[in-house]
Design a protein around this motif. Structure first.
Motif, mmCIF file in Angstrom:
data_model
loop_
_atom_site.group_PDB
_atom_site.id
_atom_site.type_symbol
_atom_site.label_atom_id
_atom_site.label_comp_id
_atom_site.label_asym_id
_atom_site.label_seq_id
_atom_site.Cartn_x
_atom_site.Cartn_y
_atom_site.Cartn_z
ATOM 1 N N UNK A 140 0.800 -1.227 0.000
ATOM 2 C CA UNK A 140 0.000 0.000 0.000
ATOM 3 C C UNK A 140 0.832 1.275 0.000
ATOM 4 N N UNK A 141 2.108 1.190 0.348
ATOM 5 C CA UNK A 141 2.963 2.375 0.344
ATOM 6 C C UNK A 141 3.617 2.601 -1.016
ATOM 7 N N UNK A 142 3.285 1.746 -1.991
ATOM 8 C CA UNK A 142 3.861 1.839 -3.329
ATOM 9 C C UNK A 142 2.816 2.330 -4.312
ATOM 10 N N UNK A 143 3.194 3.226 -5.203
ATOM 11 C CA UNK A 143 2.283 3.687 -6.245
ATOM 12 C C UNK A 143 2.497 2.819 -7.488
ATOM 13 N N UNK A 144 1.621 1.866 -7.688
ATOM 14 C CA UNK A 144 1.762 0.914 -8.785
ATOM 15 C C UNK A 144 1.215 1.531 -10.066
ATOM 16 N N UNK A 145 2.001 1.457 -11.139
ATOM 17 C CA UNK A 145 1.609 1.981 -12.444
ATOM 18 C C UNK A 145 1.410 0.799 -13.391
ATOM 19 N N UNK A 146 0.177 0.301 -13.505
ATOM 20 C CA UNK A 146 -0.056 -0.977 -14.194
ATOM 21 C C UNK A 146 0.167 -0.941 -15.699
ATOM 22 N N UNK A 147 0.227 0.240 -16.324
ATOM 23 C CA UNK A 147 0.372 0.270 -17.778
ATOM 24 C C UNK A 147 1.809 0.472 -18.235
ATOM 25 N N UNK A 148 2.734 0.688 -17.309
ATOM 26 C CA UNK A 148 4.113 0.990 -17.695
ATOM 27 C C UNK A 148 4.869 -0.271 -18.100
ATOM 28 N N UNK A 149 5.733 -0.139 -19.110
ATOM 29 C CA UNK A 149 6.628 -1.232 -19.481
ATOM 30 C C UNK A 149 7.734 -1.355 -18.433
#
Length: 321
Positions: A140-149
């Motif tokens: 939860x402390x990580x900003x996940x960017x699901x579309x990034x290569x």
């Protein structure tokens, strides 16, 4: 070009995905053929050889305790994560290597190992599109960017699924030796130096969790049965015997979107499937319920950063004519 040796450590384990290991390693090895000096070492937590996800044995060079401080630490993924919790010995080994490394990188679900070790706290990161939601839930402390290569945050790099490890390794080579050499490596390996679009273009249609509300599940059925029908907010509300305001609230609370955008996303997935089957972009737009090819093109540009034609060239067929 700097000729100083650059130590690259890849931490492997039983069930590791072989391409997650071999892809980046081949990039560094190809760079060596062009004049660099990457020293690649494969390590396991105990120093014993491991079995990859396809059963091929991977010989290792030792354990983390036997290896000098690496310049780059690469954590590959495997199907075992996130299905099971990351083992304490792997977390400990990753944390030890990371604290001694100049930079840290993960491939695919290797991000779960970094996350379990607290190495992604307060950082941006990515992983395979199928498990990006699970990574966000676990970290939860990580900003996940699901579309990034791949994503760089300081000296921490994370990449999407499997072959994206090659993209990541090319970026690391470019950071070390500049774009000309990384371009030559990409050409030698017959891969793109930087592929167009994000990893959404690789995701399967309608793979997200179905809506919990029966009313919202009915919307999916309605649009799938008749993509070109009238699915305006008022018409959906009338069909479901709900007020437009209540239906809008359901979508906002459960799906974090609007009814119109959700209908568009279903049509978008239908259009992608039609393109996969060989339909032209104009045919796909009409059959998926878009008013014109141009409206479909705008959605592709927004969602995938590529055109329908470019998408079809990538995924329509593996055969060459």
């Amino acid at each position: 070009m700097s000729l100083a040796p650059h130590r690259v450590v890849i931490l492997v384990y039983d069930g590791v995905k072989l391409l997650d290991v071999a892809g980046p390693a081949e990039v560094f090895a190809e760079a060596n053929r062009l004049g660099t000096d990457y020293r690649i070492a494969l390590l396991s937590t105990t120093g014993a050889d491991v079995a990859s996800s396809i059963g091929i044995r991977v010989a290792v060079d030792g354990s983390p305790t036997s290896e000098p401080a690496p310049d780059t630490f690469v954590m590959p993924g495997g199907d075992i994560y996130p299905r099971t919790p990351v083992t304490p010995d792997l977390v400990e080994a990753a944390a030890d290597l990371a604290v001694r490394s100049g930079r840290v990188a993960s491939v695919c679900s290797g991000a779960f190992v970094l996350g379990a070790a607290g190495l992604l706290d307060g950082k941006r990161a990515t992983t395979h599109w199928k498990v990006a939601g699970e990574l966000a839930a676990r970290c939860p402390k990580t900003r996940v960017e699901p579309d990034s290569i791949y994503v760089r945050d300081g000296t921490t790099y994370t990449s999407a699924g499997v072959s994206a490890g090659i993209d990541l390794a090319l970026a690391l080579v470019e950071e070390d030796h500049g774009p000309d050499l990384s371009r030559d490596v990409a050409r030698a390996l017959v891969v793109y130096l930087q592929r167009a679009g994000g990893q959404s273009q690789f995701s399967a249609p309608l793979q997200g969790p179905p809506p919990r509300s029966p009313a919202l599940r009915s919307v999916v059925d309605l649009v799938m049965r008749d993509p070109g029908g009238n699915h305006s907010l008022d018409e959906l509300a009338r069909h479901l015997h709900l007020s437009a305001r209540h239906l809008t609230r359901l979508f906002r609370e459960e799906m974090s979107t609007t009814p119109a955008r959700y209908v568009e996303s279903i049509r978008f997935d239908i259009a992608k499937a039609l393109l996969d089957q060989g339909h032209t972009a104009t045919q796909a737009a009409a059959r998926a319920g878009f008013p014109s090819y141009e409206s479909l093109r705008r959605v592709f540009a927004r969602e995938l950063s590529i055109s329908p034609a470019a998408y079809q060239r990538r995924f329509g067929t593996a055969r060459r004519t």
